[in-house]
Scaffold this active site. Structure first.
Site, PDB file in Angstrom:
ATOM      1  CG  ASP A 102      -7.585  -9.923   8.522  1.00 49.75           C
ATOM      2  OD1 ASP A 102      -6.746  -9.414   7.742  1.00 49.75           O
ATOM      3  OD2 ASP A 102      -7.267 -10.453   9.617  1.00 49.75           O
TER       4      ASP A 102
ATOM      5  CB  VAL B 259      -0.910   0.039   1.243  1.00 48.06           C
ATOM      6  CG1 VAL B 259      -1.772   1.296   1.244  1.00 48.06           C
ATOM      7  CG2 VAL B 259      -1.801  -1.195   1.297  1.00 48.06           C
TER       8      VAL B 259
HETATM    9  C1  LIG Z   1      -1.520   6.713   6.938  1.00 45.06           C
HETATM   10  C2  LIG Z   1      -1.574   5.228   6.644  1.00 45.06           C
HETATM   11  C3  LIG Z   1      -0.565   4.394   7.166  1.00 45.06           C
HETATM   12  C4  LIG Z   1      -0.577   3.020   6.909  1.00 45.06           C
HETATM   13  C5  LIG Z   1      -1.595   2.489   6.118  1.00 45.06           C
HETATM   14  C6  LIG Z   1      -2.606   3.325   5.589  1.00 45.06           C
HETATM   15  C7  LIG Z   1      -2.617   4.706   5.838  1.00 45.06           C
HETATM   16  C8  LIG Z   1      -3.497   2.467   4.858  1.00 45.06           C
HETATM   17  C9  LIG Z   1      -4.668   2.667   4.109  1.00 45.06           C
HETATM   18  C10 LIG Z   1      -5.309   1.558   3.542  1.00 45.06           C
HETATM   19  C11 LIG Z   1      -4.783   0.242   3.685  1.00 45.06           C
HETATM   20  C12 LIG Z   1      -5.463  -0.960   3.063  1.00 45.06           C
HETATM   21  C13 LIG Z   1      -3.591   0.050   4.393  1.00 45.06           C
HETATM   22  C14 LIG Z   1      -2.967   1.142   4.976  1.00 45.06           C
HETATM   23  N1  LIG Z   1      -1.830   1.184   5.725  1.00 45.06           N
HETATM   24  C15 LIG Z   1      -0.990   0.029   6.056  1.00 45.06           C
HETATM   25  C16 LIG Z   1      -1.187  -0.397   7.486  1.00 45.06           C
HETATM   26  C17 LIG Z   1      -2.635  -0.724   7.764  1.00 45.06           C
HETATM   27  N2  LIG Z   1      -2.781  -1.523   8.962  1.00 45.06           N
HETATM   28  C18 LIG Z   1      -6.489   2.089   2.876  1.00 45.06           C
HETATM   29  O1  LIG Z   1      -7.344   1.461   2.267  1.00 45.06           O
HETATM   30  N3  LIG Z   1      -6.518   3.438   3.043  1.00 45.06           N
HETATM   31  C19 LIG Z   1      -5.443   3.832   3.791  1.00 45.06           C
HETATM   32  O2  LIG Z   1      -5.202   4.982   4.102  1.00 45.06           O
END
Ligand SMILES: Cc1ccc2c(c1)c1c3c(c(C)cc1n2CCCN)C(=O)NC3=O
Length: 278
Positions: free
Chosen positions: A139, A27
């Site tokens: 999850d 991501v």
């Molecule tokens: C600021 C920030 C930091 C880590 C992020 C995200 C946003 C994040 C996001 C998403 C996903 C699937 C994973 C994401 N991650 C990875 C960790 C999620 N547990 C998402 O769908 N929107 C996010 O902002």
């Protein structure tokens, strides 16, 4: 078969820093060239053929996209666009800049009950809507519960990562042993047919952690954790729960119920006196 945009995602978005990575891929923060708006790009590796073991089945990505398009709610991350190249699909998702609820708790040790209730109400609203569409997340864990703006006095909750989510169609049985050991329900471990009640077990575990900082079933190994879940071996440690209300413990006890049919639903949780005082 769903058709995603064949254009090159980089023609429309500038790819930024890595926000996270997992079995699925990465991501990354992305900036929309036309508007300058920031989004989250979920880059998914797709299997090139039926024999390849690397990457995700395209059908599982299509399912995640269809689910995100179905469950549009203020407490659930929104999907804006989907691009596809030869071996990669990119989901353009709402950027939730406040980071994980997990980090918010860690920074505070644990939360006041009033803070936990505010978060729980939003999570349950999102779940009630999701479950009303016969979608289960499968999850749910603090890492998949994000905050819109952690500096706000009342941060908004956003549920993310529907990679293991499923439509539960009437008359169809769905089994899966995926998920994260600490949070999975007994029926997942026993490979029994799953329902939205499996999400409610995870909510019981998450509430326990929100209020105490402890994980109810966690053992030294995953095997021990799974044994604790099947054996319903957990306790409200006196030291960590001395200030916790009996209503909060009752709420948790009505979710950590081995028989899935007897567990509170999201709708029933929202009417529980801990959440909705009389
Ligand atoms: C600021 C920030 C930091 C880590 C992020 C995200 C946003 C994040 C996001 C998403 C996903 C699937 C994973 C994401 N991650 C990875 C960790 C999620 N547990 C998402 O769908 N929107 C996010 O902002």
């Amino acid at each position: 078969m769903a058709v995603f945009k064949p254009e090159n995602v980089e023609d429309f978005y500038e790819i930024g820093e890595v926000l996270g990575s997992g079995h699925f891929g990465q991501v990354r923060q992305v900036r929309e060239r036309a508007s300058g708006t920031l989004w989250a790009g979920k880059f998914l590796k797709i299997r090139k053929n039926a024999y390849s073991r690397l990457g995700l089945e395209r059908s599982s990505v299509e399912r995640e996209v269809e689910i995100l398009q179905t469950v549009q709610h203020a407490c659930i991350v929104t999907l804006k666009d989907v691009f596809e190249s030869r071996a990669e699909v990119v989901l353009i998702l709402e950027l939730v800049s406040g980071g994980e609820l997990f980090d918010f708790i860690a920074a505070k040790e644990n939360l006041l009950e009033t803070e936990a209730i505010e978060f729980m109400k939003q999570i349950l609203d999102g779940l009630k809507f999701m479950h009303s569409k016969n979608v289960a997340h499968f999850d749910l864990k603090p890492e998949n519960i994000m905050l819109s703006d952690k500096m706000s006095p009342h941060p908004n909750i956003k549920l993310i990562d529907f990679g293991l989510a499923h439509f539960l169609l009437p008359g169809e049985e769905y089994r899966s042993t995926s998920g994260t050991p600490q949070y999975i329900a007994p029926e997942v471990i026993n490979n029994e047919p799953l329902t939205t009640a499996a999400d409610m077990w995870s909510i019981g575990v998450i509430t326990f952690i929100l209020l105490s900082g402890l994980s109810p079933f966690q053992g030294d190994t995953d095997e021990e954790t799974l044994k604790n879940i099947i054996g319903m071996i957990y306790e409200f440690d006196a030291q960590h729960f001395s200030m916790t209300s009996s209503m909060a413990k009752d709420f948790i006890q009505k979710l950590l119920v081995k028989n899935a049919d007897e567990r509170m639903t999201a709708e029933e949780c929202l009417l529980h006196p801990w959440i909705k005082p009389l």
